[in-house]
Write a protein that holds these residues in place. Structure first.
Motif, PDB file in Angstrom:
ATOM      1  N   LEU A 119       1.290  48.315 -14.560  1.00  0.00           N
ATOM      2  CA  LEU A 119       2.119  49.497 -14.326  1.00  0.00           C
ATOM      3  C   LEU A 119       2.578  49.568 -12.868  1.00  0.00           C
ATOM      4  CD1 LEU A 119       0.227  52.040 -16.583  1.00  0.00           C
ATOM      5  CD2 LEU A 119       2.409  50.934 -17.020  1.00  0.00           C
ATOM      6  N   THR A 120       1.735  49.110 -11.960  1.00  0.00           N
ATOM      7  CA  THR A 120       2.147  49.056 -10.554  1.00  0.00           C
ATOM      8  C   THR A 120       3.373  48.147 -10.432  1.00  0.00           C
ATOM      9  OG1 THR A 120      -0.126  49.399  -9.847  1.00  0.00           O
ATOM     10  CG2 THR A 120       1.374  48.486  -8.219  1.00  0.00           C
ATOM     11  N   GLN A 121       3.305  47.034 -11.159  1.00  0.00           N
ATOM     12  CA  GLN A 121       4.433  46.095 -11.212  1.00  0.00           C
ATOM     13  C   GLN A 121       5.693  46.775 -11.743  1.00  0.00           C
ATOM     14  OE1 GLN A 121       3.267  42.857 -10.656  1.00  0.00           O
ATOM     15  NE2 GLN A 121       5.318  41.995 -10.516  1.00  0.00           N
ATOM     16  N   VAL A 122       5.539  47.522 -12.805  1.00  0.00           N
ATOM     17  CA  VAL A 122       6.678  48.200 -13.434  1.00  0.00           C
ATOM     18  C   VAL A 122       7.286  49.205 -12.466  1.00  0.00           C
ATOM     19  CG1 VAL A 122       7.315  49.881 -15.213  1.00  0.00           C
ATOM     20  CG2 VAL A 122       5.899  47.901 -15.809  1.00  0.00           C
ATOM     21  N   ILE A 123       6.434  49.996 -11.823  1.00  0.00           N
ATOM     22  CA  ILE A 123       6.927  51.023 -10.897  1.00  0.00           C
ATOM     23  C   ILE A 123       7.655  50.357  -9.737  1.00  0.00           C
ATOM     24  CG2 ILE A 123       6.193  52.815  -9.273  1.00  0.00           C
ATOM     25  CD1 ILE A 123       3.835  53.326 -11.272  1.00  0.00           C
ATOM     26  N   ASN A 124       7.077  49.263  -9.266  1.00  0.00           N
ATOM     27  CA  ASN A 124       7.660  48.535  -8.144  1.00  0.00           C
ATOM     28  C   ASN A 124       9.019  47.935  -8.491  1.00  0.00           C
ATOM     29  OD1 ASN A 124       7.565  47.415  -5.527  1.00  0.00           O
ATOM     30  ND2 ASN A 124       7.019  45.437  -6.413  1.00  0.00           N
ATOM     31  N   SER A 125       9.248  47.677  -9.784  1.00  0.00           N
ATOM     32  CA  SER A 125      10.516  47.063 -10.194  1.00  0.00           C
ATOM     33  C   SER A 125      11.648  48.084 -10.250  1.00  0.00           C
ATOM     34  CB  SER A 125      10.351  46.425 -11.571  1.00  0.00           C
ATOM     35  OG  SER A 125      10.306  47.441 -12.559  1.00  0.00           O
ATOM     36  N   LYS A 126      11.337  49.344 -10.007  1.00  0.00           N
ATOM     37  CA  LYS A 126      12.315  50.437 -10.015  1.00  0.00           C
ATOM     38  C   LYS A 126      12.966  50.636 -11.391  1.00  0.00           C
ATOM     39  CE  LYS A 126      12.291  51.224  -5.406  1.00  0.00           C
ATOM     40  NZ  LYS A 126      10.902  50.742  -5.267  1.00  0.00           N
ATOM     41  N   ALA A 127      12.215  50.307 -12.429  1.00  0.00           N
ATOM     42  CA  ALA A 127      12.732  50.521 -13.784  1.00  0.00           C
ATOM     43  C   ALA A 127      12.902  52.017 -14.040  1.00  0.00           C
ATOM     44  CB  ALA A 127      11.760  49.928 -14.801  1.00  0.00           C
TER      45      ALA A 127
ATOM     46  N   GLY B 108      21.245  56.874 -20.414  1.00  0.00           N
ATOM     47  CA  GLY B 108      21.700  56.514 -19.074  1.00  0.00           C
ATOM     48  C   GLY B 108      20.810  55.490 -18.379  1.00  0.00           C
ATOM     49  N   VAL B 109      19.874  54.916 -19.128  1.00  0.00           N
ATOM     50  CA  VAL B 109      18.975  53.914 -18.530  1.00  0.00           C
ATOM     51  C   VAL B 109      19.727  52.593 -18.392  1.00  0.00           C
ATOM     52  CG1 VAL B 109      16.858  52.594 -18.867  1.00  0.00           C
ATOM     53  CG2 VAL B 109      16.935  55.015 -19.476  1.00  0.00           C
ATOM     54  N   ARG B 110      19.717  52.022 -17.183  1.00  0.00           N
ATOM     55  CA  ARG B 110      20.367  50.723 -16.980  1.00  0.00           C
ATOM     56  C   ARG B 110      19.373  49.654 -16.545  1.00  0.00           C
ATOM     57  NH1 ARG B 110      23.061  53.075 -19.623  1.00  0.00           N
ATOM     58  NH2 ARG B 110      25.232  53.749 -19.423  1.00  0.00           N
ATOM     59  N   LYS B 111      18.163  50.086 -16.181  1.00  0.00           N
ATOM     60  CA  LYS B 111      17.114  49.113 -15.815  1.00  0.00           C
ATOM     61  C   LYS B 111      15.871  49.507 -16.591  1.00  0.00           C
ATOM     62  CE  LYS B 111      18.306  48.507 -10.936  1.00  0.00           C
ATOM     63  NZ  LYS B 111      17.803  49.005  -9.639  1.00  0.00           N
ATOM     64  N   ALA B 112      15.415  48.600 -17.437  1.00  0.00           N
ATOM     65  CA  ALA B 112      14.243  48.930 -18.251  1.00  0.00           C
ATOM     66  C   ALA B 112      13.142  47.899 -18.046  1.00  0.00           C
ATOM     67  CB  ALA B 112      14.631  48.989 -19.721  1.00  0.00           C
TER      68      ALA B 112
END
Lengths: 297, 378
Positions: B213-221, B160-164
């Motif tokens: 990882l801060t970047q990744v979390i911020n991207s709402k992946a 169900g992942v649509r943003k990775a």
């Protein structure tokens, strides 16, 4: 970048920078007194972490005691290294000691590979350090404030040692003129041994703190932090203890901000750190807080 | 008396002179080289592979009636050292075939040297397509990354992942390649070029991933794919969880090492990755024999690298047997025509490009153990 993300990056930057600073302090102290860039520092850093790993594994003592023991034992090891590899070269040209330091560095790394094995070992981290919690919108692990506080305290303690004690007075005297100091009945060998002991204990503290944050240790773990700390020390002005602190913080913050602001360049973070080193050496070789030392002929 | 002794000594020397060559002609060992990362950041992979090779050597110590002698060279997880290791194996140890290496970048560097020298080489677990591309003497016993990337992208989509998001190691060909294949399939599945919401990088040796990882979390992946090696992944997992994120974490075959859990601890829980083999889902009858022998020798369950090390050794020995010669060129030809070899990691047929086509196994970390999820057929 939102305010929350920015704040998170500041916390990340301080957390990384204070680790660089902690390692840089040891580098800078030995340099400040002996004018020797102790390239084995990063490997003593590794030995400190392994020392704690094995003491913890064998004796299961309270954590603080393990920490102190590991730092003291690594200090003793540092004194031994000085005795074996640097003291015989005291009267030789400075470049000889530098080469000897590089040799010792490779020796320790490869000895580590034989004795500890090449596979990384999990470092024992007490729950307290890795626990993280939310402050406002920022996540912070306990280790993130422990390291800066600890580095700050060490920096103060070291400054006190160098500027407020008799041993410190002797260290400074040696740094100015070794031969004259010995004429003034300063025990040069003893003081230099103490310098290496303290420097190595600092490296051990750095290695242990590093491993608390990145809990995998291997015999080559010192290389990258060692180089970064060296850059930090040069950035702050090698030989200056507060300079190392500032240099470390600055480098950590720069690295984090590079990744945060230019994510596409995030793989080139190390190249960026070296670039900083080159620019500093070209523009201000003495670093931010460094003093000019004239080479005596 | 003295003359008699002198005569006897002469006879003895003459006898020895005749005896030695004839004995050595029969007993001259077949020399096989192995280069693996025994130290450095990939050490776990190399050492587990070596365990498998040693076991296979114990079980099949001879070929063509001659003993097999293994030569191990440590490539220190490094490209330059890999090229040196292969050169040493060929020039100094005079090997006629080479096994290795864990790590695609190592295999690419080592393969160049073997190709020039005309010595056949079979890599156990290097999955990047470039390893065998345009190389005559280079083969592999495992699947390749376009397949692996597809498997992981499909898995994420199925969850169900649509943003990775992707975090890759720019210093490793394996990591860069695998992240691209993942990205391609994932975008094709979602039909949205923006479905990869963050793509950040690091470099071998980095230990701090907080900014990325801060970047990744911020991207709402909703999921993070890290095609890196086990040590990196353990630290990524730790730091990701410390930053308060609970998103799905995925990796490739390079994180299949016990260090993922011993270092990652509870943070490694829930990580899903694809690999070549699981002792819980034996692909062939050969697998059971291998698992029992491995447990008897080492007292632990083998992972995919142990199995591939075992398989690669057997594939090389099989090629020498079919070539019926110790001539590298003939061994190379026999290797290229390997067909339906009953390996532990699945029946192995070498195709025109020198690659093998095999199933992928999906594993998940549950309670500190690698638990079998499913097998994906190509």
């Amino acid at each position: 970048m939102t305010w929350a993300v920015f704040a998170q990056n500041i916390v990340n930057g301080i957390s990384l920078g204070s680790l660089y600073a902690l390692v840089a302090i040891g580098y800078t102290m030995v340099y400040g007194i002996l004018r020797l860039i102790n390239f084995a520092h990063s490997d003593v850093f590794m030995l400190g972490a392994y020392m704690l790993f094995y003491i913890d594994f064998m004796f299961r003592l309270p954590w603080w005691l393990t920490f102190v023991l590991a730092a003291v034992l690594t200090g003793v090891l540092g004194i031994t290294i000085e005795r074996v590899a640097y003291r015989p070269l005291r009267q030789a040209p400075r470049i000889s000691s530098l080469i000897s330091a590089i040799g010792i560095s490779f020796f320790i790394q490869n000895l580590g590979l034989v004795v500890f094995g090449g596979r990384p070992k999990p470092f024992p981290v007490p729950q307290f350090f890795s626990q993280s919690y939310m402050v406002g919108s920022v996540y912070m692990a306990n280790i993130s404030w422990v390291v800066p506080v600890f580095s700050g305290l060490l920096m103060l303690g070291l400054t006190m040692l160098v500027y407020r004690t008799k041993v410190g007075l002797a260290m400074r005297a040696i740094s100015h003129d070794m031969d004259t100091s010995s004429l003034m009945s300063v025990n040069v060998d003893g003081i230099i041994a103490i310098t290496f002991g303290v420097g190595s204990a600092l490296a051990a503290a750095g290695g242990i703190m590093w491993a608390l944050k990145y809990p995998q240790i291997n015999p080559l773990m010192g290389t990258v932090p060692g180089i970064k700390a060296f850059i930090a020390a040069v950035l702050g002005g090698i030989g200056s203890i507060p300079g190392a602190m500032i240099g470390g913080m600055l480098l950590g913050m720069l690295e984090i901000m590079l990744v945060a602001l230019m994510p596409t360049l995030s793989g080139f973070r190390d190249a960026f750190a070296y670039l900083v080193l080159i620019v500093i050496l070209l523009a201000r070789p003495t670093g931010l807080l460094g003093r000019e030392f004239r080479e005596k002929v | 008396m003295r003359r008699v002794t002198g005569f006897l000594v002469l006879v003895l020397i003459a006898l020895l002179a005749f005896a030695i060559p004839s004995v050595s002609a029969q007993q001259e060992p077949i020399r096989i080289g192995v280069y693996e990362p025994m130290t450095g950041p990939m050490a776990a992979g190399g050492q587990m592979t070596w365990e498998g090779i040693v076991l296979a050597h114990e079980m099949t110590p001879t070929v063509l009636g001659r003993p097999i002698k293994l030569f191990l060279a440590d490539n220190k997880s490094d490209k330059v050292e890999s090229a040196n290791a292969v050169a040493k194996l060929i020039e100094q140890d005079k090997v006629i075939a080479i096994i290795g290496s864990y790590g695609s970048s190592n295999s690419i560097a080592g393969g160049d040297v073997a190709e020039k020298a005309g010595i056949p080489m079979m890599t156990d677990s290097a999955t990047n397509p470039l390893v065998t591309l345009d190389k005559e003497y280079m083969f592999r016993a495992c699947f390749i990354d376009p397949f692996q990337g597809e498997v992981m992208a499909k898995f994420a989509y199925g969850e169900g992942v649509r943003k990775a998001a992707i975090l890759k190691d720019v210093a490793q060909d394996y990591s860069v390649g695998l992240s691209n294949y993942f990205k391609k399939t994932f975008i094709a599945l979602t039909g949205d070029p923006k479905s990869i919401v963050a793509e950040v990088a690091y470099q071998t040796g980095d230990q701090d991933f907080s900014a990325q990882l801060t970047q990744v979390i911020n991207s709402k992946a909703e999921a993070l794919f890290v095609p890196g090696y086990f040590g990196d992944m353990a630290l990524v997992a730790k730091q990701l969880r410390q930053l308060g994120s609970k998103i799905l974490l995925m990796g490739g075959d390079a994180i299949d090492a016990p260090e993922l859990v011993t270092i990652g601890g509870t943070a490694a829980e829930g990580i899903v990755f694809s690999t070549f083999y699981s002792a819980d889902a034996p692909a062939t009858p050969e697998a059971k024999k291998f698992v029992d022998a491995f447990k008897a020798k080492y007292g632990k369950t083998p992972n995919a690298n142990g199995a591939l090390g075992y398989d690669t050794y057997n594939l090389v020995v099989d090629a020498i047997r079919r070539a019926n010669s110790d001539d590298p060129k003939k061994i190379r030809d026999a290797m290229a025509s390997t067909k339906d070899f009953p390996a532990v990691t699945g029946s192995t047929t070498i195709d025109e490009s020198g690659d093998a086509t095999k199933d992928a196994v999906l594993l998940k970390v549950v309670d500190g153990k690698f638990t079998y999820l499913t097998t994906v057929k190509p």
